[in-house]
Scaffold this motif. Structure first.
Motif: not given
Length: 199
Positions: A9-14
């Motif tokens: 449902x969600x994506x993130x990158x560092x």
């Protein structure tokens, strides 16, 4: 990658470059940029190492081999290939840096940080080559066993040169001057880190 990410449902990158990779995958959700958790390590009560192998004011180097990594080394080994670190850009760059730093002033000391087992062969090869010309006591190898130990050693450094993502982050949390290097085979993490840091 797209099939795995499509079920979340969600994506993130560092860091920013990984975010761009996620955005190119044309997922249904926007990729968010979130700092790596290592940025939030509390260093206020850090106990500084007094290990004689890690002198105050050293040049800290944490370098990764171009042939090591989850995808790279396995392919080389499965193909029956041998890894010769002396032919790698990371070896040549680090060796040159060590030699120039040691030549600049008699008391200078370099500490090569072995962050993972994948760094060991590269670090040992560089240390052995440097010791052919300079006093071996001026080039050290350290393999921190914990994050706290890593931080306590880095706290004694004057500055840090690294191609290792977390070595750079840990040094930044300590307020150390950092110089990031990136070799194309490992992609985009270090440039992406410096992008979000505004440098």
């Amino acid at each position: 990658m797209q099939s795995v990410l499509s079920i979340t449902d969600a994506h993130s990158a560092r860091e920013s470059a990984s975010r761009k990779v996620l955005e190119k995958a044309k997922l249904t959700h926007k990729a968010h940029l979130m700092l790596d958790p290592a940025f939030f390590i509390n260093t206020a009560n850090l106990k500084t190492s007094v290990d004689e192998n890690c002198p105050q004011g050293h040049l800290a180097i944490s370098m990764r081999s171009e042939t090591m990594g989850m995808r790279l080394a396995n392919k080389t080994v499965r193909a029956g290939g041998k890894i010769n670190v002396a032919n790698q850009l990371s070896y040549q760059f680090t060796l040159d840096l060590c030699q120039q730093y040691l030549e600049a002033e008699e008391g200078n000391v370099v500490v090569l940080y072995i962050q993972t087992i994948a760094d060991k062969k590269l670090g040992e090869a560089i240390a052995a080559k440097v010791a052919e010309t300079y006093n071996p006591a001026r080039i050290k190898l350290i393999r921190p066993n914990t994050v706290d130990e890593y931080l306590s050693y880095l706290a004694r450094a004057s500055f840090v040169v690294a191609s290792r993502f977390h070595a750079l982050i840990l040094a930044l949390t300590l307020g150390k001057p950092v110089f990031g290097t990136a070799f194309g085979v490992h992609g985009h993490k270090v440039p992406g880190l410096f992008d979000i840091c505004g440098t």
